[in-house]
Write an enzyme that holds these catalytic residues in place. Sequence first.
Site, PDB file in Angstrom:
ATOM      1  N   ASP A 202      16.351   8.293  11.298  1.00 28.58           N
ATOM      2  CA  ASP A 202      16.329   9.651  10.729  1.00 28.58           C
ATOM      3  C   ASP A 202      14.954  10.309  10.824  1.00 28.58           C
ATOM      4  O   ASP A 202      14.414  10.798   9.821  1.00 28.58           O
ATOM      5  CB  ASP A 202      16.776   9.631   9.259  1.00 28.58           C
ATOM      6  CG  ASP A 202      18.068   8.874   9.037  1.00 28.58           C
ATOM      7  OD1 ASP A 202      18.895   8.838   9.973  1.00 28.58           O
ATOM      8  OD2 ASP A 202      18.259   8.319   7.947  1.00 28.58           O
TER       9      ASP A 202
ATOM     10  N   GLU B 292      26.352  15.465   9.880  1.00 28.10           N
ATOM     11  CA  GLU B 292      25.184  15.158   9.062  1.00 28.10           C
ATOM     12  C   GLU B 292      23.908  15.636   9.758  1.00 28.10           C
ATOM     13  O   GLU B 292      23.937  16.135  10.884  1.00 28.10           O
ATOM     14  CB  GLU B 292      25.106  13.649   8.799  1.00 28.10           C
ATOM     15  CG  GLU B 292      24.945  12.813  10.064  1.00 28.10           C
ATOM     16  CD  GLU B 292      24.993  11.314   9.789  1.00 28.10           C
ATOM     17  OE1 GLU B 292      25.303  10.913   8.648  1.00 28.10           O
ATOM     18  OE2 GLU B 292      24.724  10.543  10.733  1.00 28.10           O
TER      19      GLU B 292
END
Length: 350
Positions: A37, A233
């Site tokens: 991420d 997401e």
Amino acid sequence: MLQATAGLSALALASQAAARAAARTYTNPVYAGQFPDPFVLRHQGRYYAFGTTGTGRTRDGRIFTLLTSSNLVDWKDAGGCLAPPAAAEGADFWAPEVVFHKGTFYMYYSMGGGAIGATVGHRLHVATSKKPEGPYQQVALLDVPASKFTIDAHPYQDTDGKWYLFYARDFIDTDNGYRPGTGLVVDRLLDMTRLAGESRTVMRARHDWTVFEKNRTMPLYDNKTFPEWHTLEGPFIRRHGGKYYCFYSGANFLTPRYGVDYCVASSIMGPYSDAGAEKGPRVLGAVAGHVRGPGHHSHVLSPDGKTEYLVYHAWNTAMTERQLCIDKLAWTAQGPRCVGPTYTPQPLPS
């Protein structure tokens, strides 16, 4: 604990940097350690990369791995950046993003208990620091009462100076033909630590390729089993040509279907359209035999301040680490497209 160095010695890293400088190229991954991420902040000519640590801690006992660089390619481990909040032992910490506003650095992230689907869910939080490297101190909860699972906060300042927060949250209904799963939402920020509570849906799952898992039983929702559970997401906003592009990652991050797509709107609050996204991710996708699971990205400018790069993670061959990668973004007549994912030598960012 997630190990950011992945066993690479300082000598090995220096040798790699020297070889790249001589060749004037880089090859993904640009950092061969665990770094899921990734978000990169460019501040005063230096790059700060923030990565997920999950339930682990960095070597200095903090949360979120921090790397620094002067060129987007040669990265140095700078330890951790978030001081562990009180009563957070055993909690998961995911997807940090940092912005600088009026002399303060604000870090947005989610915190929750256990793995995805745990009964305690996930909530958005914000922490602050006077320095980009931290340490950051948690100062506020950005609660979304309508959702038990809220992750991947992305703050965005529009051209009029107003701030907005994009994030991902769960939806369990099938209204208007949408499919249950994690979708994308936007809300105004009253200030840097308070949501207006006027959220609007940006995009929810409508296509087969975004399925996370079939016949998924969710403890978070009274052990209900969903025939299909979808995932959108990692939202990230870019304004280009007078329109707002909300980039996101879709599908199961363990599968070859995972990648980056986008939806577009004329207004920051929408409505957004993902026309053309029916068959799979158009911006960044897997390359069979070479790259798996590229996604959860951020955008950043190269040292020349002009060339736009996607910073993303992708699995190593053994699928034991999600590693830091970069590639150019091109704005084409068909829409935004990543020049990648690449796995062969590329020109160094200028």
